[in-house]
Scaffold this active site. Sequence first.
Site, PDB file in Angstrom:
ATOM      1  N   GLY A 132       0.707  -0.956   0.039  1.00  9.60           N
ATOM      2  CA  GLY A 132       0.189  -0.032  -0.005  1.00  9.60           C
ATOM      3  C   GLY A 132       0.819   1.449   0.018  1.00  9.60           C
ATOM      4  N   TYR A 133       1.289   1.552  -1.228  1.00  9.93           N
ATOM      5  CA  TYR A 133       2.237   2.674  -1.256  1.00  9.93           C
ATOM      6  C   TYR A 133       1.378   3.704  -2.024  1.00  9.93           C
ATOM      7  CZ  TYR A 133       6.906   1.151   0.202  1.00  9.93           C
ATOM      8  OH  TYR A 133       7.995   0.640   0.881  1.00  9.93           O
ATOM      9  N   GLU A 248      12.197  -3.887  -4.518  1.00  6.67           N
ATOM     10  CA  GLU A 248      11.243  -4.030  -5.262  1.00  6.67           C
ATOM     11  C   GLU A 248      11.903  -3.666  -6.764  1.00  6.67           C
ATOM     12  OE1 GLU A 248       7.974  -1.212  -5.034  1.00  6.67           O
ATOM     13  OE2 GLU A 248       6.729  -2.116  -6.602  1.00  6.67           O
TER      14      GLU A 248
HETATM   15  C1  FAD Z   1       1.483  -2.835 -12.931  1.00  4.21           C
HETATM   16  C2  FAD Z   1       1.535  -1.969 -11.883  1.00  4.21           C
HETATM   17  C3  FAD Z   1       1.590  -2.443 -10.661  1.00  4.21           C
HETATM   18  C4  FAD Z   1       1.556  -1.686  -9.448  1.00  4.21           C
HETATM   19  N1  FAD Z   1       1.494  -2.059  -8.093  1.00  4.21           N
HETATM   20  C5  FAD Z   1       1.191  -1.267  -7.143  1.00  4.21           C
HETATM   21  C6  FAD Z   1       1.415  -1.814  -5.811  1.00  4.21           C
HETATM   22  O1  FAD Z   1       1.284  -3.056  -5.677  1.00  4.21           O
HETATM   23  N2  FAD Z   1       1.319  -1.045  -4.824  1.00  4.21           N
HETATM   24  C7  FAD Z   1       1.414   0.477  -4.908  1.00  4.21           C
HETATM   25  O2  FAD Z   1       1.494   1.154  -4.039  1.00  4.21           O
HETATM   26  N3  FAD Z   1       1.486   0.885  -6.229  1.00  4.21           N
HETATM   27  C8  FAD Z   1       1.382  -0.038  -7.469  1.00  4.21           C
HETATM   28  N4  FAD Z   1       1.877   0.587  -8.660  1.00  4.21           N
HETATM   29  C9  FAD Z   1       1.525   1.893  -8.761  1.00  4.21           C
HETATM   30  C10 FAD Z   1       3.103   2.613  -9.320  1.00  4.21           C
HETATM   31  O3  FAD Z   1       4.016   2.497  -8.227  1.00  4.21           O
HETATM   32  C11 FAD Z   1       2.734   4.173  -9.616  1.00  4.21           C
HETATM   33  O4  FAD Z   1       1.903   3.884 -11.008  1.00  4.21           O
HETATM   34  C12 FAD Z   1       4.063   4.673 -10.097  1.00  4.21           C
HETATM   35  O5  FAD Z   1       4.948   5.010  -8.852  1.00  4.21           O
HETATM   36  C13 FAD Z   1       3.953   6.010 -11.019  1.00  4.21           C
HETATM   37  O6  FAD Z   1       3.036   6.912 -10.230  1.00  4.21           O
HETATM   38  P1  FAD Z   1       1.656   7.592 -10.982  1.00  4.21           P
HETATM   39  O7  FAD Z   1       1.016   6.301 -11.445  1.00  4.21           O
HETATM   40  O8  FAD Z   1       1.034   8.308  -9.808  1.00  4.21           O
HETATM   41  O9  FAD Z   1       2.201   8.426 -11.973  1.00  4.21           O
HETATM   42  P2  FAD Z   1       2.809   9.842 -11.986  1.00  4.21           P
HETATM   43  O10 FAD Z   1       3.469  10.261 -10.709  1.00  4.21           O
HETATM   44  O11 FAD Z   1       1.323  10.814 -12.106  1.00  4.21           O
HETATM   45  O12 FAD Z   1       3.294  10.256 -13.218  1.00  4.21           O
HETATM   46  C14 FAD Z   1       2.881  10.383 -14.513  1.00  4.21           C
HETATM   47  C15 FAD Z   1       4.000  10.867 -15.415  1.00  4.21           C
HETATM   48  O13 FAD Z   1       4.754  12.022 -14.962  1.00  4.21           O
HETATM   49  C16 FAD Z   1       6.119  11.420 -15.039  1.00  4.21           C
HETATM   50  N5  FAD Z   1       6.950  12.397 -13.827  1.00  4.21           N
HETATM   51  C17 FAD Z   1       6.319  12.184 -12.612  1.00  4.21           C
HETATM   52  N6  FAD Z   1       7.380  12.829 -11.946  1.00  4.21           N
HETATM   53  C18 FAD Z   1       8.453  13.241 -12.619  1.00  4.21           C
HETATM   54  C19 FAD Z   1       9.824  13.723 -12.152  1.00  4.21           C
HETATM   55  N7  FAD Z   1       9.973  13.915 -11.034  1.00  4.21           N
HETATM   56  N8  FAD Z   1      10.615  13.686 -13.193  1.00  4.21           N
HETATM   57  C20 FAD Z   1      10.275  13.169 -14.638  1.00  4.21           C
HETATM   58  N9  FAD Z   1       9.064  12.655 -14.801  1.00  4.21           N
HETATM   59  C21 FAD Z   1       8.040  12.695 -13.816  1.00  4.21           C
HETATM   60  C22 FAD Z   1       6.110  10.054 -14.670  1.00  4.21           C
HETATM   61  O14 FAD Z   1       7.238   9.205 -15.337  1.00  4.21           O
HETATM   62  C23 FAD Z   1       5.131   9.674 -15.356  1.00  4.21           C
HETATM   63  O15 FAD Z   1       5.263   9.502 -16.907  1.00  4.21           O
HETATM   64  C24 FAD Z   1       1.620  -0.261  -9.668  1.00  4.21           C
HETATM   65  C25 FAD Z   1       1.745   0.342 -10.990  1.00  4.21           C
HETATM   66  C26 FAD Z   1       1.514  -0.743 -12.014  1.00  4.21           C
HETATM   67  C27 FAD Z   1       1.750   0.151 -13.526  1.00  4.21           C
END
Ligand code: FAD
Length: 388
Positions: A132-133, A248
């Site tokens: 749950g992150y 991870e």
């Molecule tokens: C298959 C899958 C499984 C997952 N499983 C889990 C899970 O079990 N538990 C959990 O907690 N989460 C899980 N996640 C979530 C995952 O950790 C997040 O989707 C990821 O950290 C990106 O965050 P966001 O989706 O909020 O994208 P955002 O942070 O909104 O990013 C959107 C875009 O902006 C870019 N961006 C954002 N900040 C920056 C920066 N500082 N510099 C350059 N570019 C940037 C990103 O690269 C991306 O292209 C999962 C995701 C997937 C796809």
Amino acid sequence: MTDETSFRAETRAWLEANCPPAMREPATALDDAYWGGRNSRFASPEQQQWFEAMAARGWTVPDWPKEYGGGGLSPEQTKILRQEMAALGCRSPLHSFGIWMLGPALLQFGTEEQKRHYLPEIAQGKIRWCQGYSEPGAGSDLAGLQTRAEDMGDHWLVNGQKVWTSYADKADWIFCLVRTDPTTKQGGISFLLFDMASTGVSTKPILLISGSSPFCETFFDNVKVPKDQIVGAVNQGWTVAKYLLGHEREMISSMGFGTGDPSLGRQLVADLGAFEDPVLRAQVALHDVDALAFRAMSEKFLDELKHGRAHPAQPSMMKYAGTELNKRKLELEMAAGGSDALEWESARSDGGTVPRNWLRSKANSIEGGTSEVQLGIIAKHILNLPGA
Ligand SMILES: Cc1cc2nc3c(=O)[nH]c(=O)nc-3n(C[C@H](O)[C@H](O)[C@H](O)COP(=O)(O)OP(=O)(O)OC[C@H]3O[C@@H](n4cnc5c(N)ncnc54)[C@H](O)[C@@H]3O)c2cc1C
């Protein structure tokens, strides 16, 4: 004979005798694996036999100490076991967020009591964990998370929402980041463990275009969590969270390279017969060379990690390189399969394994932190930029 040579010979003989032939075939998808947990079911008697044989030796977690349910192997012996499993094509007996992520964090930051309680359960696949992150609005900017845990004296009271929680609807427990101090960002986060069967926890699977729902929205409504289920000190959860993320990222980097022969060329010829297209042949050859280089790099990084000499940018470097390589591999499988590879459901296309894996690989560069964010972390560490 050196100790290592005899360990290798014994290990090989044991694997030969105990790994059923069906468990030496590559798994076709992530769901074709044993995940353990309270509601677990084995897909076949061979899967059960293999899991039980490995668990009895502590070899689901070969390098964890014996007193915590592990195999007590040295880093060198663990490497030999991995190599011998790869040589025979043995599958991993247990897929587990507990093994890949929570366990290493508990070994580093858990109290003795927590280690003795949780680690053997993880080693034996008794509890299935989820992570749950992420929250709506806090993915890459994870430290902006809002789910809060209030100190109620004798327990924590958790309220908030997580998103993209992989397999939350199938998990027994969650390792969860919560805000315990709203006045600072990184310094106000704690790392909590709790039972998904607790009153006030609910999950809502997110249906994907593929028809499957590997992840969920997860809601917490006045969830009571015992005080001793916090890992690390109150408000020090960011350190635990970052350590866990390193593991991870290491795990994601090795997706597609888990066991067996890394040669895509050999795999394609076995599956589809010899292919003539010279451009495709060259691309596959280049992939295979890069895959060998990636394996060598991973082995070096893992060695350094085990000996406490890892560079802080290593997990991000491995995650970025492994992710790109896995995506390339699946692109090439699609290209080699031609129109057959576009099929979704027929027996001829093995139920669409290739396109499903190809689509799944796109998520590699998002999960565990996006590629852009990994490149940012690498740059900060290598160039000694502020915030590294
Ligand atoms: C298959 C899958 C499984 C997952 N499983 C889990 C899970 O079990 N538990 C959990 O907690 N989460 C899980 N996640 C979530 C995952 O950790 C997040 O989707 C990821 O950290 C990106 O965050 P966001 O989706 O909020 O994208 P955002 O942070 O909104 O990013 C959107 C875009 O902006 C870019 N961006 C954002 N900040 C920056 C920066 N500082 N510099 C350059 N570019 C940037 C990103 O690269 C991306 O292209 C999962 C995701 C997937 C796809």
